[in-house]
Write an enzyme that holds these catalytic residues in place. Sequence first.
Site, PDB file in Angstrom:
ATOM      1  N   GLY A  19       0.782  -1.161   0.116  1.00 19.33           N
ATOM      2  CA  GLY A  19      -0.135  -0.134  -0.020  1.00 19.33           C
ATOM      3  C   GLY A  19       0.827   1.237   0.057  1.00 19.33           C
ATOM      4  O   GLY A  19       0.418   2.198   0.598  1.00 19.33           O
ATOM      5  N   SER A  20       2.060   1.178  -0.672  1.00 16.99           N
ATOM      6  CA  SER A  20       2.811   2.290  -0.606  1.00 16.99           C
ATOM      7  C   SER A  20       2.113   3.478  -1.349  1.00 16.99           C
ATOM      8  O   SER A  20       2.264   4.953  -1.086  1.00 16.99           O
ATOM      9  CB  SER A  20       4.392   2.344  -1.102  1.00 16.99           C
ATOM     10  OG  SER A  20       4.171   2.065  -2.343  1.00 16.99           O
ATOM     11  N   ASN A  21       1.615   3.314  -2.534  1.00 18.37           N
ATOM     12  CA  ASN A  21       0.914   4.117  -3.198  1.00 18.37           C
ATOM     13  C   ASN A  21      -0.331   4.640  -2.711  1.00 18.37           C
ATOM     14  O   ASN A  21      -0.569   5.966  -2.679  1.00 18.37           O
ATOM     15  CB  ASN A  21       0.400   3.741  -4.352  1.00 18.37           C
ATOM     16  CG  ASN A  21       1.528   3.455  -5.689  1.00 18.37           C
ATOM     17  OD1 ASN A  21       2.210   4.553  -6.273  1.00 18.37           O
ATOM     18  ND2 ASN A  21       1.992   2.379  -5.973  1.00 18.37           N
ATOM     19  N   MET A  96      -5.017  -6.863  -6.517  1.00 16.98           N
ATOM     20  CA  MET A  96      -4.424  -7.933  -7.445  1.00 16.98           C
ATOM     21  C   MET A  96      -5.794  -9.108  -7.689  1.00 16.98           C
ATOM     22  O   MET A  96      -5.465 -10.340  -8.427  1.00 16.98           O
ATOM     23  CB  MET A  96      -3.552  -8.908  -6.709  1.00 16.98           C
ATOM     24  CG  MET A  96      -2.145  -8.087  -6.294  1.00 16.98           C
ATOM     25  SD  MET A  96      -1.059  -7.638  -7.888  1.00 16.98           S
ATOM     26  CE  MET A  96      -0.597  -9.241  -8.316  1.00 16.98           C
ATOM     27  N   ASN A 113      -6.133   2.918 -12.622  1.00 15.57           N
ATOM     28  CA  ASN A 113      -5.406   1.987 -12.188  1.00 15.57           C
ATOM     29  C   ASN A 113      -3.828   2.614 -12.425  1.00 15.57           C
ATOM     30  O   ASN A 113      -3.598   3.222 -13.276  1.00 15.57           O
ATOM     31  CB  ASN A 113      -5.316   0.701 -13.009  1.00 15.57           C
ATOM     32  CG  ASN A 113      -4.504  -0.460 -12.581  1.00 15.57           C
ATOM     33  OD1 ASN A 113      -4.418  -0.546 -11.207  1.00 15.57           O
ATOM     34  ND2 ASN A 113      -3.942  -1.204 -13.475  1.00 15.57           N
ATOM     35  N   HIS A 115       0.132   1.127 -13.331  1.00  7.30           N
ATOM     36  CA  HIS A 115       0.726  -0.343 -13.611  1.00  7.30           C
ATOM     37  C   HIS A 115       2.364  -0.152 -13.788  1.00  7.30           C
ATOM     38  O   HIS A 115       2.446   1.046 -14.472  1.00  7.30           O
ATOM     39  CB  HIS A 115       0.097  -0.834 -14.870  1.00  7.30           C
ATOM     40  CG  HIS A 115       0.812  -2.248 -15.018  1.00  7.30           C
ATOM     41  ND1 HIS A 115       0.283  -3.215 -14.720  1.00  7.30           N
ATOM     42  CD2 HIS A 115       1.519  -2.497 -16.236  1.00  7.30           C
ATOM     43  CE1 HIS A 115       0.859  -4.244 -15.148  1.00  7.30           C
ATOM     44  NE2 HIS A 115       1.901  -3.835 -16.273  1.00  7.30           N
TER      45      HIS A 115
HETATM   46  C1  GRF Z   1       2.720  -0.686  -7.784  1.00  6.36           C
HETATM   47  O1  GRF Z   1       3.984  -1.198  -8.379  1.00  6.36           O
HETATM   48  C2  GRF Z   1       1.534  -0.714  -8.765  1.00  6.36           C
HETATM   49  O2  GRF Z   1       2.165  -0.090  -9.982  1.00  6.36           O
HETATM   50  C3  GRF Z   1       1.064  -2.355  -8.955  1.00  6.36           C
HETATM   51  O3  GRF Z   1       1.051  -2.792  -7.657  1.00  6.36           O
HETATM   52  C4  GRF Z   1       2.275  -2.017  -6.921  1.00  6.36           C
HETATM   53  C5  GRF Z   1       1.729  -1.731  -5.594  1.00  6.36           C
HETATM   54  O4  GRF Z   1       2.583  -1.307  -4.784  1.00  6.36           O
HETATM   55  N1  GRF Z   1      -0.233  -2.144  -9.679  1.00  6.36           N
HETATM   56  P1  GRF Z   1       2.209  -0.636  -3.399  1.00  6.36           P
HETATM   57  O5  GRF Z   1       1.239  -1.658  -2.552  1.00  6.36           O
HETATM   58  O6  GRF Z   1       1.248   0.707  -3.533  1.00  6.36           O
HETATM   59  O7  GRF Z   1       3.132  -0.427  -2.789  1.00  6.36           O
END
Ligand code: GRF
Length: 207
Positions: A19-21, A96, A113, A115
Amino acid sequence: MNQNSSHPSSMAILISGRGSNMCVLADKIASGELPANISFVGADREKAQGLEAARIRGLATRVFSYEELGRERAENNLIQALLESGSTWVVLAGFMKILSARFVAEFGGRIVNIHPSLLPAFPGVDAIGQALKYGVKVTGVTVHLVDRKVDHGPILAQQAVSITDGMDQESLEQNIHAVEHDLYWRTLKNLFEGRYVEYGRRRQLHE
Ligand code: GRF
């Protein structure tokens, strides 16, 4: 769908992993840089590490256990929660699970999304590993609206990341994530503020 700052966009963020994003988006909202609010952070499994980070930030969290409920019931519950929360946007951040046609029809044009490749290259899982294995010299990050195919739909933003000789997966992942953490919130801000114009398949920014 044009948003303005007096009515912040409400987004549900869906995660499966660390969940870093999601954390960056939450922090950009907290700092006032991203005019939005988070209705809830949803995960397909209780073990998603990002859930704890969301709770620490005081965000509402929901788990829709695909393993326990099966895909159809879990996704039905997710759709119900999204409708009840009045979320304007569904923001995928490392979620996922493949979304059903019904899900995409329900929230069409409002699902975003991110990617870790320059789509349409390297869709699917382990896009970073796929790029390394293929031997491309440039990969990157794509933010796009979601349609019925996996990692597919109108592209909102892309940014390239170089793969230098001898680079390993870990350092490429670091570079990709650094780009993601800057590109996602900026793109969502433009989207929420109604700055994308539709030209057929293409989405273009106008200032
Ligand atoms: C990211 O690389 C995103 O592009 C992909 O899944 C990853 C999620 O990373 N869809 P995080 O959980 O946000 O760290």
